[in-house]
Motif scaffolding. Structure first.
Motif, PDB file in Angstrom:
ATOM      1  N   GLU A   1      62.944  84.020  37.942  1.00 12.88           N
ATOM      2  CA  GLU A   1      63.359  82.870  37.131  1.00 12.88           C
ATOM      3  C   GLU A   1      63.660  83.265  35.684  1.00 12.88           C
TER       4      GLU A   1
ATOM      5  N   HIS B   1      57.693  75.648  34.470  1.00 15.86           N
ATOM      6  CA  HIS B   1      58.369  75.134  35.662  1.00 15.86           C
ATOM      7  C   HIS B   1      57.587  75.506  36.929  1.00 15.86           C
TER       8      HIS B   1
ATOM      9  N   HIS C   1      60.362  79.900  45.367  1.00 16.66           N
ATOM     10  CA  HIS C   1      61.487  79.201  45.989  1.00 16.66           C
ATOM     11  C   HIS C   1      62.863  79.719  45.531  1.00 16.66           C
ATOM     12  N   ASP C   2      62.950  80.210  44.292  1.00 12.45           N
ATOM     13  CA  ASP C   2      64.247  80.691  43.801  1.00 12.45           C
ATOM     14  C   ASP C   2      64.314  82.205  43.696  1.00 12.45           C
TER      15      ASP C   2
ATOM     16  N   ASP D   1      60.580  70.311  42.856  1.00  8.20           N
ATOM     17  CA  ASP D   1      61.529  71.150  42.108  1.00  8.20           C
ATOM     18  C   ASP D   1      62.564  70.298  41.366  1.00  8.20           C
TER      19      ASP D   1
ATOM     20  N   LYS E   1      69.069  74.832  40.255  1.00  5.69           N
ATOM     21  CA  LYS E   1      67.917  75.518  39.689  1.00  5.69           C
ATOM     22  C   LYS E   1      66.645  75.162  40.417  1.00  5.69           C
TER      23      LYS E   1
HETATM   24 FE   LIG Z   1      62.978  75.678  40.654  1.00  8.14          FE
END
Ligand SMILES: [Fe+2]
Ligand SMILES: [Fe+2]
Length: 402
Positions: free
Chosen positions: A197, A207, A239-240, A323, A402
Motif C-alpha cells: 500500500e 487504512h 487485500h491489495d 474497505d 483502492k
Molecule cells: Fe484497501
C-alpha cells in the motif's frame, strides 16, 4: 489470566489423583499460552487447595518476570512485571533455581508486599518453585499462597508443586514458541501489506487498521466465532497485495484512468490471487480469497470474475464493505474525504447492489462502534479538505480501485 483464587472445598486423595491424571492430558492439548496458564493455575490451586496460584514467566528481552493477576472475580486482570535482577522472592527463585518456602510472609524480609498491595491480597504463607525445562533452564516461577487449612507449606507440597512444574514445563515452552511464531507471522503479513500500500498511500497504517477492525466487528456481528473473526481481521491487510505488480504510471496517476488503464488497474486482484494461491496457512488462504474477490459485487457487476451473490466468498464480501467505507472516509489526491455518516449512507444504499444485504444489515448494527473509530482520526491525505456537500459515488479511478 494465569492466576487463580481457589474457593473450592478440600479434595480427597482420590480426587487429587484424578486431577493429576487429568492435568497432563489437559495441558498437552492447549496451545494458547494464556489459556494454558489459566488451566495450570486452576489445577494447581485445586490440588494444593491454596488461596492463590500465580505463574510468572521470564521475559528475557526485558529482563523481567511477568504474570497477570486478577483483582477479584470478574474484574480486570492486571499485568504484573517484576525486575529479574530485583529482590522479590520470585526473582530470587528465578535467578537461583531454588525453592523458597515462607511460613510467615509479612515477617520475612525476603517477601515484598508490592504485588499484594496492587492486587488487594494478603499473603500469609507462600511457596515458590522454579519452572525448569528439560535442560534445566529456568522458564519462570510457580508461586502458591495461603493453604486453605491455614497450615504452612511442607516438603510434600514442595514436591507436588515441583512435579507439576516439571509436567507443565514442556507445554509452556511449546505454547510460548507457538505464540512467538504466530506473532511473527502476523507481523510479516502486516509489513508485507504496508509495502503493497505504501507506494500510493501515506496513511497506509490507518487504512489497514480501520479495515481490519471493521472486518472483525462485521464478522462477529454476522455470528462468526472469535477464531473465525480473528482470521478475517488478520488476513484483511493483504487485500491489495496485488498492487505491487502495477506500474507507477497506473497506480500513481493523479487524474482519472482511461478505460485501458482501468483494465490494468483491475488486474491487481488477479495478481493478488496469484501471489497468495496455494498458501498453507489459514490466514493466507483467507487473504487469497480477499485479494482475488474484494472488487466483486453482490449484483455481479464487479471484477475480475463477475461473481454474483453467495458465489463471492463471505470473507471478500465482508472485506469489501470495510474497505470501501474506509476509502470513502479519507481524502486522496483524486478525491475528498466523505463524512462518516455520508459513507454509511452509501453503504446502506448499495445493499443488494455492490454489497451483500445481510452484511450491510450487520454493518448497521456495528455502525455506532465504527463511528467512534473515526472521531479522533483527522481526515487523511495530502490536503485533508472538508467533505463535499453531496458526494458522488466513487467512479472510474480512486475509491473504486483502492
Ligand atoms: Fe484497501
Ligand atoms: Fe483493491
Amino acid at each position: 489470566m494465569n492466576e487463580f483464587r481457589n474457593d473450592a472445598p478440600q479434595l480427597s486423595a482420590d480426587e487429587k489423583l484424578n486431577l493429576l491424571v487429568e492435568f497432563g492430558a489437559r495441558i498437552s492439548n492447549e496451545l494458547r499460552l494464556d489459556k494454558l496458564l489459566d488451566i495450570i493455575a486452576q489445577q494447581i490451586s485445586r490440588m494444593l487447595n491454596v488461596g492463590r496460584c500465580t505463574i510468572y514467566l521470564k521475559d528475557t528481552e526485558r529482563n523481567e518476570l511477568w504474570s497477570k493477576i486478577a483483582q477479584g472475580r470478574g474484574l480486570e486482570h492486571t499485568e504484573i512485571r517484576l525486575p529479574l535482577d530485583g529482590t522479590s522472592t520470585v526473582a530470587v527463585v528465578a535467578r537461583t533455581g531454588e525453592i523458597i518456602n515462607l511460613a510467615n510472609a509479612y515477617e520475612d524480609e525476603r517477601f515484598s508486599m508490592a504485588v499484594d498491595m496492587v492486587t488487594d491480597f494478603h499473603t500469609h504463607t507462600m511457596l515458590a518453585v522454579p519452572l525448569k525445562n528439560n535442560s534445566g533452564k529456568v522458564l519462570g516461577v510457580f508461586q502458591v499462597a495461603n493453604k486453605a487449612d491455614g497450615t504452612t507449606f511442607n516438603k510434600k507440597d514442595e514436591g507436588i508443586l515441583l512435579l507439576l512444574a516439571t509436567l507443565a514445563a514442556s507445554s509452556i515452552e511449546i505454547a510460548k514458541l507457538y505464540q512467538d511464531v504466530h506473532v511473527s507471522q502476523l507481523e510479516t503479513i502486516y509489513r508485507l501489506a504496508v509495502t503493497a500500500e505504501y507506494r500510493d498511500q501515506q496513511d497506509t497504517r490507518t487504512h489497514l487498521k480501520n479495515v481490519s477492525i471493521i472486518s472483525y466487528l462485521l464478522a462477529l456481528a454476522l455470528g462468526m466465532n472469535k477464531k473465525e473473526a480473528e482470521l478475517i481481521k488478520n488476513a484483511s491487510p493483504l487485500h491489495d497485495i496485488g498492487k505491487v505488480a502495477l506500474a507507477d504510471n497506473i497506480l500513481l496517476k493523479p487524474g482519472r484512468l482511461t478505460p485501458e488503464e482501468f483494465e490494468i488497474m483491475k488486474s491487481h486482484t488477479v495478481y493478488g490471487g496469484r501471489i497468495l494461491e496455494g498458501a498453507h496457512s489459514k490466514v493466507l488462504q483467507v487473504a487469497h480469497k480477499m485479494s482475488l474477490y474484494h472488487h466483486e459485487k453482490w449484483n455481479g457487476a464487479g471484477y475480475p470474475k463477475n461473481l454474483k451473490g453467495e458465489d463471492i466468498p463471505i470473507e471478500a464480501r465482508i472485506l469489501t464493505i470495510a474497505d470501501v467505507f474506509d476509502a470513502l472516509c479519507v481524502s486522496r489526491r483524486y478525491k475528498k474525504a466523505w463524512k462518516t455518516d455520508e459513507a454509511y449512507q452509501y453503504i446502506l444504499d448499495e445493499a443488494g447492489k455492490a454489497f451483500d444485504p445481510r452484511i450491510v444489515a450487520a454493518f448497521k448494527k456495528i455502525y455506532s462502534s465504527v463511528r467512534k473509530l473515526y472521531v479522533n482520526q483527522t481526515p487523511q491525505g495530502p490536503q485533508a479538505p472538508a467533505a463535499p456537500a453531496a458526494p458522488a459515488a466513487p467512479a472510474f479511478s480512486a475509491a473504486e480501485n483502492k
